[in-house]
Each structure stands twice: as structure tokens, then as C-alpha cells.
Motif scaffolding. Structure first.
Motif, mmCIF file in Angstrom:
data_model
loop_
_atom_site.group_PDB
_atom_site.id
_atom_site.type_symbol
_atom_site.label_atom_id
_atom_site.label_comp_id
_atom_site.label_asym_id
_atom_site.label_seq_id
_atom_site.Cartn_x
_atom_site.Cartn_y
_atom_site.Cartn_z
ATOM 1 N N THR A 142 48.385 41.024 58.796
ATOM 2 C CA THR A 142 48.162 40.487 60.142
ATOM 3 C C THR A 142 49.324 40.712 61.102
ATOM 4 O O THR A 142 49.213 40.399 62.281
ATOM 5 N N TYR A 143 50.420 41.274 60.624
ATOM 6 C CA TYR A 143 51.598 41.421 61.488
ATOM 7 C C TYR A 143 51.358 42.447 62.601
ATOM 8 O O TYR A 143 50.817 43.539 62.375
ATOM 9 N N GLN A 155 50.682 33.312 60.933
ATOM 10 C CA GLN A 155 51.261 31.972 60.880
ATOM 11 C C GLN A 155 52.719 31.877 61.316
ATOM 12 O O GLN A 155 53.253 30.764 61.411
ATOM 13 N N ASN A 156 53.360 32.996 61.620
ATOM 14 C CA ASN A 156 54.779 32.969 61.984
ATOM 15 C C ASN A 156 55.076 33.847 63.192
ATOM 16 O O ASN A 156 54.371 34.827 63.453
ATOM 17 N N HIS A 157 56.158 33.491 63.902
ATOM 18 C CA HIS A 157 56.704 34.322 64.962
ATOM 19 C C HIS A 157 58.021 34.922 64.486
ATOM 20 O O HIS A 157 58.756 34.312 63.690
ATOM 21 N N TYR A 168 54.023 27.338 65.847
ATOM 22 C CA TYR A 168 53.295 28.598 66.006
ATOM 23 C C TYR A 168 52.305 28.572 67.166
ATOM 24 O O TYR A 168 52.289 29.471 68.008
ATOM 25 N N ALA A 169 51.484 27.545 67.231
ATOM 26 C CA ALA A 169 50.398 27.526 68.207
ATOM 27 C C ALA A 169 50.881 27.408 69.635
ATOM 28 O O ALA A 169 50.312 28.010 70.552
ATOM 29 N N SER A 170 51.963 26.657 69.863
ATOM 30 C CA SER A 170 52.399 26.390 71.245
ATOM 31 C C SER A 170 53.545 27.269 71.703
ATOM 32 O O SER A 170 53.935 27.221 72.874
ATOM 33 N N PHE A 171 54.101 28.095 70.812
ATOM 34 C CA PHE A 171 55.287 28.873 71.188
ATOM 35 C C PHE A 171 54.969 29.878 72.287
ATOM 36 O O PHE A 171 53.958 30.573 72.251
#
Length: 325
Positions: A142-143, A155-157, A168-171
Motif C-alpha cells: 500500500t505504500y 496505516q503510517n505516514h 494517521y487519519a487527521s495528519f
């Protein structure tokens, strides 16, 4: 007539250049304008855009039979992966599952079944070589890379190929220096990424991007060196108005600053930026960045020609008067 003479003159030179070319046919014209067979098809040569005369060409010593172009920069054969003209250290990447993904900013990124890799070319006095960095904790399925600094998976930044601890969701990345999520504000530049003490509800970034503020502080980016980029915090009263005067000068209430340094001699009511340069003045004083220009005549200081800044007595360069020869 002139065009005909030019053609006659240059035609032999063009023929000679073509005849001397070390490049044969492109390996895969749809995927790359950098990879070519040599004339005998016994090796692969890497030549940026096929401009071997100006940009050079390099033998890759690859296995021609199994060689495959993946994109303009990444290729492979049965033995190893290549970035530009250089092989990646054998055994470090799973060849059987190695692949790339299409997309903006993805040409330097490779994948195998377990990992995501970021490739780059390293230049040294001895030789150039391909360097690759495993992006730890990145999911190869998924990257994606969002630009040259930012990437994410399901799931990660990631910032500069490193995992960052954010919601993750709000960044949201705001600009080159600041980002935030529902919990914190972050400062980032070069390899640095850190949370800062800022009020989320009142935090805002100014147009030029070098300054930000909340209800009690102004944040100013400074650049003492590439490895020492700092964020200076300037206290303010909530009722003090803030005005960004240029990319480097800011006014906070009755105070004027160059980045994080207050210019105490200047009258805030009379300040003037000289042609969006690093000079600022009032009726009595001239500053170059954060240094007082001692021998400048503030009354006449300004643009004195198309390319010069100075006063009635002559021009200045980087805060110093230019001595006439």
C-alpha cells in the motif's frame, strides 16, 4: 541560401556524431530514454536521454539476455537490481518479487514482497554508486510516495523515508516547515521532525511559510546551517497584531524581527523593505538582515540602479559599502 549553407556545413558533423555513437537501439522506448544496447548488443549502456555526447554513457555490465527496464532509473537482470547505471548490492533485495509502481515521485522507489526501498545515486571522489534505503515499517502493498519528502501506506505516514509518530487519519502537511494532526503541531526541515508546543486552535502559518503563530507565540524558522535549522519562539501578547513584511522580516506589535532576532533600533511605524531584499530601514537606521549598517544614509537608502542598492554616497553589497575602484 543561409539555411542551405548551414545544412551543408553541419550534415557531415551530424553524420560523424551518429557514426561514433556508442549507443545502439533503446532497450524499451516506452519505459526509458536512458537505457540502450551497445552497437553489438553485448551490453547495456546507461545514457541520460540518449545524450551520450554531453551527458555521457556508462556500461552497465548487465546480463543482456535477462535485462529488463522497469522505469527510467530502475532496471534488473537475473542477477541484480540496478539504479541508473550502478548495480545494487547483490542479495539485499529479493529479485524474484522485486517490482516498481507507477506514479508521480515513484521512479526512485522499489518493492519486494517484504520491504519498500528508496534508491539514490551517490557521488564521491572515488566512484559513484547506487545507495538504497529500506523504509522501515512501510507496507509494500500500500505504500505510495506523495512528493519527494512524504509517503504513506495504509496505516503510517513517512517523512524523508522515516516513520513518524502522528495520528494517521487527521495528519496534514501544511508546508515545508509545519504540519499538524488532532493532537499536536510539528516542525520539520532536512532530516528533523519534531512536535512543538503550540496551541492547535489558534495555530496558523503565514503566507511566506517561514513564520507561524498561535495566541501566545510566533514561530520563526532560522538557518544557521543545513544541519542546524532552528525554530525560534518569540513570545507575544494575544492582542498584538502580526504583519509579515517579507520572507524574512516580521512585525509583532511594536517590535520588528529578522527571523528570530529583534531589530531594536527600528521604529515600527516607519519600516520599509528595500525591493524585497534583505535590507530594511526607517528614517534613521538601515539593517542588512539582523546587522545594523553603520555608514548608510537612511534618508536616501534604496534602489539606486536596476541592479544596485545603496544611498547618495554609493552602492552596498551584503551590508557593506562597495569601494569605488
Amino acid at each position: 541560401m543561409m539555411k542551405t549553407l548551414i545544412k551543408v556545413f553541419f550534415a557531415p558533423l551530424l553524420w560523424l556524431a551518429h557514426a561514433c555513437s556508442p549507443l545502439g537501439e533503446p532497450v524499451d522506448v516506452e519505459k526509458s530514454d536512458n537505457h540502450y544496447y551497445n552497437n553489438e548488443k553485448s551490453d547495456i549502456r546507461y545514457s541520460p536521454m540518449g545524450n551520450w555526447f554531453e551527458l555521457g554513457n556508462s556500461p552497465m555490465n548487465a546480463d543482456v539476455e535477462s535485462f529488463e527496464v522497469l522505469n527510467r532509473f530502475i532496471s534488473r537482470d537475473r542477477n541484480q537490481v540496478y539504479f541508473m547505471e550502478n548495480p545494487v548490492e547483490a542479495g539485499k533485495v529479493d529479485l524474484e518479487s522485486f517490482h516498481i509502481k507507477k506514479g508521480d515521485f515513484m521512479e526512485h522507489i522499489g518493492f519486494d514482497k517484504k520491504y519498500v526501498y528508496a534508491f539514490e545515486k551517490v557521488y564521491s571522489t572515488e566512484k559513484t554508486f547506487a545507495k538504497f534505503e529500506k523504509i522501515e515499517h512501510a507496507d509494500p502493498k500500500t505504500y505510495v510516495r506523495l512528493n519527494w519528502d512524504w509517503g504513506k501506506d495504509k496505516q503510517n505516514h513517512f517523512y524523508k523515508n522515516a516513520l513518524i509518530d502522528v495520528d494517521y487519519a487527521s495528519f496534514k502537511n501544511i508546508n515545508d516547515y509545519f504540519s499538524k494532526d488532532i493532537n499536536r503541531v510539528y516542525f520539520h526541515y532536512y532530516e528533523n521532525f519534531e512536535s512543538i508546543k503550540a496551541d492547535l486552535n489558534s495555530f496558523e502559518v503565514f503566507d511566506e511559510g517561514n513564520f507561524a503563530a498561535d495566541s501566545s507565540k510566533v514561530f520563526s524558522v532560522t538557518y544557521p546551517s543545513q544541519d542546524e535549522t532552528k525554530l525560534v519562539t518569540i513570545p507575544r501578547n494575544p492582542n498584538e497584531e502580526i504583519s509579515q513584511l517579507s520572507y524574512a522580516f516580521i512585525q509583532i506589535g511594536e517590535r520588528v524581527f529578522y527571523r528570530g532576532t529583534q531589530l531594536k533600533d527600528l521604529d515600527y511605524r516607519e519600516v520599509e523593505i528595500i525591493e524585497n531584499s534583505s535590507y530594511i530601514k526607517d528614517k534613521h537606521f538601515v539593517y542588512y538582515k539582523d546587522s545594523l549598517v553603520q555608514d548608510a544614509d537612511a534618508t536616501t537608502f534604496g534602489k539606486i540602479s536596476k541592479w544596485e542598492i545603496g544611498d547618495k554616497n554609493g552602492a552596498f553589497r551584503e551590508g557593506k559599502r562597495i569601494e569605488e575602484k
